[in-house]
Design an enzyme around this catalytic site. Structure first.
Site, mmCIF file in Angstrom:
data_model
loop_
_atom_site.group_PDB
_atom_site.id
_atom_site.type_symbol
_atom_site.label_atom_id
_atom_site.label_comp_id
_atom_site.label_asym_id
_atom_site.label_seq_id
_atom_site.Cartn_x
_atom_site.Cartn_y
_atom_site.Cartn_z
ATOM 1 N N SER A 53 42.229 18.237 76.670
ATOM 2 C CA SER A 53 43.611 17.873 76.999
ATOM 3 C C SER A 53 43.620 16.519 77.689
ATOM 4 C CB SER A 53 44.216 18.920 77.936
ATOM 5 O OG SER A 53 45.343 18.356 78.588
ATOM 6 N N HIS A 79 44.221 17.698 72.460
ATOM 7 C CA HIS A 79 45.362 18.482 72.961
ATOM 8 C C HIS A 79 46.260 17.567 73.805
ATOM 9 C CE1 HIS A 79 47.309 22.285 74.163
ATOM 10 N NE2 HIS A 79 47.426 21.753 75.372
ATOM 11 N N HIS A 110 51.427 20.235 72.581
ATOM 12 C CA HIS A 110 51.913 21.394 73.340
ATOM 13 C C HIS A 110 53.176 20.967 74.085
ATOM 14 C CE1 HIS A 110 50.881 24.348 76.904
ATOM 15 N NE2 HIS A 110 51.994 24.683 76.282
ATOM 16 N N MET A 117 48.650 30.887 77.585
ATOM 17 C CA MET A 117 48.457 30.098 78.808
ATOM 18 C C MET A 117 47.644 30.920 79.810
ATOM 19 S SD MET A 117 49.865 27.097 78.436
ATOM 20 C CE MET A 117 49.327 26.630 80.075
ATOM 21 N N MET A 127 55.509 17.289 78.947
ATOM 22 C CA MET A 127 56.246 17.981 80.015
ATOM 23 C C MET A 127 57.537 17.234 80.330
ATOM 24 S SD MET A 127 53.096 18.712 82.572
ATOM 25 C CE MET A 127 51.607 19.539 82.018
ATOM 26 N N MET A 154 55.878 21.514 76.497
ATOM 27 C CA MET A 154 56.348 22.304 77.648
ATOM 28 C C MET A 154 57.693 21.726 78.055
ATOM 29 S SD MET A 154 52.695 22.607 79.563
ATOM 30 C CE MET A 154 52.054 21.232 78.650
ATOM 31 N N ASP A 183 44.575 28.052 77.092
ATOM 32 C CA ASP A 183 44.836 26.759 77.743
ATOM 33 C C ASP A 183 45.058 26.958 79.234
ATOM 34 O OD1 ASP A 183 45.714 24.243 78.474
ATOM 35 O OD2 ASP A 183 47.514 24.254 77.211
ATOM 36 N N ASP A 204 49.632 17.362 76.127
ATOM 37 C CA ASP A 204 50.573 18.142 76.935
ATOM 38 C C ASP A 204 51.826 17.332 77.229
ATOM 39 O OD1 ASP A 204 49.230 20.660 77.389
ATOM 40 O OD2 ASP A 204 47.736 19.514 78.506
HETATM 41 C C1 DX5 Z 1 48.779 22.966 81.775
HETATM 42 C C2 DX5 Z 1 48.440 22.278 80.459
HETATM 43 C C3 DX5 Z 1 46.988 22.332 80.146
HETATM 44 C C4 DX5 Z 1 46.146 21.657 81.175
HETATM 45 C C5 DX5 Z 1 44.742 22.077 81.005
HETATM 46 O O1 DX5 Z 1 50.108 22.799 82.046
HETATM 47 O O2 DX5 Z 1 49.094 22.891 79.383
HETATM 48 O O3 DX5 Z 1 46.680 21.838 78.863
HETATM 49 O O4 DX5 Z 1 46.246 20.285 81.150
HETATM 50 O O5 DX5 Z 1 44.026 21.458 82.005
HETATM 51 P P1 DX5 Z 1 42.816 22.142 82.743
HETATM 52 O O6 DX5 Z 1 41.801 22.402 81.662
HETATM 53 O O7 DX5 Z 1 42.407 21.113 83.716
HETATM 54 O O8 DX5 Z 1 43.319 23.402 83.357
HETATM 55 ZN ZN ZN Z 2 48.424 22.453 77.084
#
Ligand code: DX5
Ligand code: ZN
Length: 216
Positions: A7, A32, A65, A136, A36, A67, A174, A34
């Site tokens: 990620s 990956h 992903h 998650m 947000m 969010m 994840d 993320d």
């Molecule tokens: C959390 C994200 C993850 C996160 C994983 O909100 O969806 O992808 O970045 O990071 P680690 O592996 O550091 O928990």
């Molecule tokens: Zn993620």
């Protein structure tokens, strides 16, 4: 052996292209990404323009992903920026099937994610449509949180439900994944391990990715 999806949330954003190239060279299977929005989760991260820059830096599949609330509004923008998988959260999609359809119409593959508190039963009816189900193992929003063991039983239940449904979807986990818990989640059914801080905060990306893969 599981696929490893670093990620980029924990990458050095000032050198993002170099970081992506480095994990590709180090043996990553997917990247990956993320996304947000400050509403569905408290944090803000990146949008389609940054995804396009990542896409230009790698040949690896981009696992996006989302969010975010109302994710359907951004499906086309992320697909145009190079997303291969687009995963939306069950908690914000009253009509998941139509969101999947919107994702498929762009040529990307649809995924659905569930938070630690969301039961597996909410996505079981969609297994035959989903290309990916993301469990998650932390409450989403931030990297480097502690792994929540509740995800293990959920992976196991999803693997059984997948078998019953005849679905070919992949199961991804994840949050808080590191070599110490990789075996446990793979044994429970995870096909893809997302790892942010475990990879990007390590001194040797190739060694860390290999350790994640072989721990399982
Ligand atoms: C959390 C994200 C993850 C996160 C994983 O909100 O969806 O992808 O970045 O990071 P680690 O592996 O550091 O928990
Ligand atoms: Zn993620």
């Amino acid at each position: 052996m599981p696929l490893i999806a670093p990620s980029i949330l924990s990458a050095d954003f000032g050198r993002l292209a170099a970081e992506v190239e480095a994990v590709e060279r180090a043996g990553a299977d997917w990247i990956h990404v993320d996304v947000m929005d400050g509403h569905f989760v408290p944090n803000l991260s990146i949008g389609p323009a940054v995804l396009a820059a990542v896409n230009a830096a790698t040949e690896l599949p981009l696992d996006v992903h989302l969010m975010i609330e109302e994710p359907w509004r951004y499906v086309e923008a992320f697909a145009n920026a190079g997303a291969d998988y687009i995963t939306v959260h069950q908690e914000v999609c009253p009509d998941l099937e139509s969101v999947f359809e919107a994702i498929e119409n762009t040529g990307a593959k649809p995924g659905v994610a569930i938070n630690p508190g969301t039961p597996v039963s909410t996505v079981v009816p969609l297994l035959s449509r989903a290309a990916l189900v993301l469990v998650m193992s932390v409450n989403p929003g931030f990297g480097a949180q502690e792994f929540m063991p509740v995800s293990v039983g959920k992976l196991d239940a999803l693997r059984n439900a997948r078998e019953d449904s005849g679905s070919g979807c992949v199961l991804e986990v994840d949050g808080g994944i590191k070599a110490a818990n990789a075996a446990e989640v793979v044994e429970a059914g995870a096909d893809v391990l997302v790892a942010g801080s475990a990879v990007f905060k390590s001194p040797d990306y190739a060694a860390t990715i290999a350790a994640l893969r072989s721990a399982a």
